[in-house]
Design an enzyme around this catalytic site. Structure first.
Site, PDB file in Angstrom:
ATOM      1  N   HIS A 131      -7.834  -8.463   5.199  1.00 24.62           N
ATOM      2  CA  HIS A 131      -8.143  -7.649   5.797  1.00 24.62           C
ATOM      3  C   HIS A 131      -8.005  -7.989   7.989  1.00 24.62           C
ATOM      4  O   HIS A 131      -9.717  -8.335   8.057  1.00 24.62           O
ATOM      5  CB  HIS A 131      -8.939  -6.075   6.321  1.00 24.62           C
ATOM      6  N   GLY A 132      -7.395  -8.285   8.416  1.00 25.37           N
ATOM      7  CA  GLY A 132      -7.424  -8.566   9.650  1.00 25.37           C
ATOM      8  C   GLY A 132      -7.399  -9.882  10.000  1.00 25.37           C
ATOM      9  O   GLY A 132      -7.776 -11.390  10.910  1.00 25.37           O
ATOM     10  N   GLU A 164      -1.777  -1.357  -3.700  1.00 26.09           N
ATOM     11  CA  GLU A 164      -3.298  -0.519  -2.888  1.00 26.09           C
ATOM     12  C   GLU A 164      -3.003   0.590  -2.571  1.00 26.09           C
ATOM     13  O   GLU A 164      -2.010   1.082  -3.172  1.00 26.09           O
ATOM     14  CB  GLU A 164      -3.478  -1.912  -2.189  1.00 26.09           C
ATOM     15  N   HIS A 214       0.889  -0.929   0.276  1.00 21.77           N
ATOM     16  CA  HIS A 214       0.298  -0.149  -0.187  1.00 21.77           C
ATOM     17  C   HIS A 214       0.701   0.955   0.122  1.00 21.77           C
ATOM     18  O   HIS A 214       1.347   1.438   1.101  1.00 21.77           O
ATOM     19  CB  HIS A 214      -0.520  -0.140   1.128  1.00 21.77           C
ATOM     20  N   THR A 217      -4.616   1.831   9.714  1.00 20.25           N
ATOM     21  CA  THR A 217      -4.664   1.403   9.010  1.00 20.25           C
ATOM     22  C   THR A 217      -6.225   1.059   8.233  1.00 20.25           C
ATOM     23  O   THR A 217      -6.833   1.910   8.846  1.00 20.25           O
ATOM     24  CB  THR A 217      -4.531  -0.327   9.215  1.00 20.25           C
TER      25      THR A 217
END
Length: 243
Positions: free
Chosen positions: A190-191, A70, A43, A100
């Site tokens: 994500h996560g 990203e 990212h 984040t």
């Protein structure tokens, strides 16, 4: 069977904490590939808090797998993407105040802007994905603006209590089915961790999971190559009866 994209932003976080020259993200990307990564995700944030422009250029020149960039939906980032030509761009929301990414992109109310960006990227033969929450309207809008892919935000599932995880998992399953019925390809992330990834990896139709923080954390104990190898095993051979 889902493939594994390894996000190496947190490697750069360690380097930038001291404004040092190590650890080197390109070297770590090589180790991730040796461990079985099917792609490398970074990212490039507007504030350059971790990944730097030079990292992106070096990764494009050196990795042997796919490069997923990203980025925010800004003119600067589109210009960089057109210069570097990653294999895929994933458009994400971005706020300087966040630690984040905190949620999916608001596509419904930004369709014209996003459509123009996607058209520009497609003209350079760059595949484009939209990072969205598992919401029907956002999936439909992503299709309408010409995205070929969506990445389903799994953060609510990852952060849910044990009792509510099944509810969040059902939302992701339904969103994946809806997206595929519209002809969209589906990624997710994500996560996700070693403890919660298998139910997501077992969802039919998810093509790639993008995972970073938990792999880098595990790497402190077993090394990055082994950490990726362990995650790859969970992603490609998930138990399907977790719930």
């Amino acid at each position: 069977m889902a493939s594994l994209g390894v996000n190496i932003d947190h490697i750069a976080n360690v380097r930038q904490a001291r404004l040092a020259s190590e650890p080197e993200p390109v070297q770590m990307a090589f180790l991730a590939e040796l461990g079985g990564a099917d792609g490398i995700t970074v990212h490039l944030r507007e504030d350059r808090r971790h990944i730097q422009d030079k990292d992106l250029k070096l990764l494009r020149a050196t990795i042997n797998t796919r490069l997923n960039l990203e980025m925010a939906a800004t003119k600067e980032m589109v210009e960089i993407a057109l210069q570097v030509k990653p294999d895929m761009v994933t458009i994400v929301p971005e706020s300087r105040e966040e630690i984040t990414t905190e949620g999916g992109l608001e596509v419904v109310n930004n369709k014209e802007k996003l459509r123009e960006i996607i058209n520009n990227l497609h003209s350079a033969k760059i595949q484009t994905s939209i990072f969205i929450d598992p919401i029907e309207a956002q999936i439909k809008a992503s299709k309408e603006i010409g995205a070929g892919w969506v990445e389903i935000h799994t953060g609510c599932y990852a952060n849910a209590s044990w009792e509510k995880q099944e509810i969040e998992l059902a939302k992701i399953k339904a969103s994946c089915a809806q997206a595929r019925s519209m002809g969209l390809h589906v990624n997710a992330g994500h996560g996700l961790t070693y403890l919660n990834v298998e139910p997501i990896a077992a969802i039919e139709g998810i093509e790639e999971l993008n995972i970073g923080h938990t792999i880098v954390a595990r790497a402190l104990a077993v090394g990055l190559q082994n950490a990726v190898k362990e995650m790859k095993s969970l992603v490609t051979n998930p138990r399907r009866n977790n719930f």
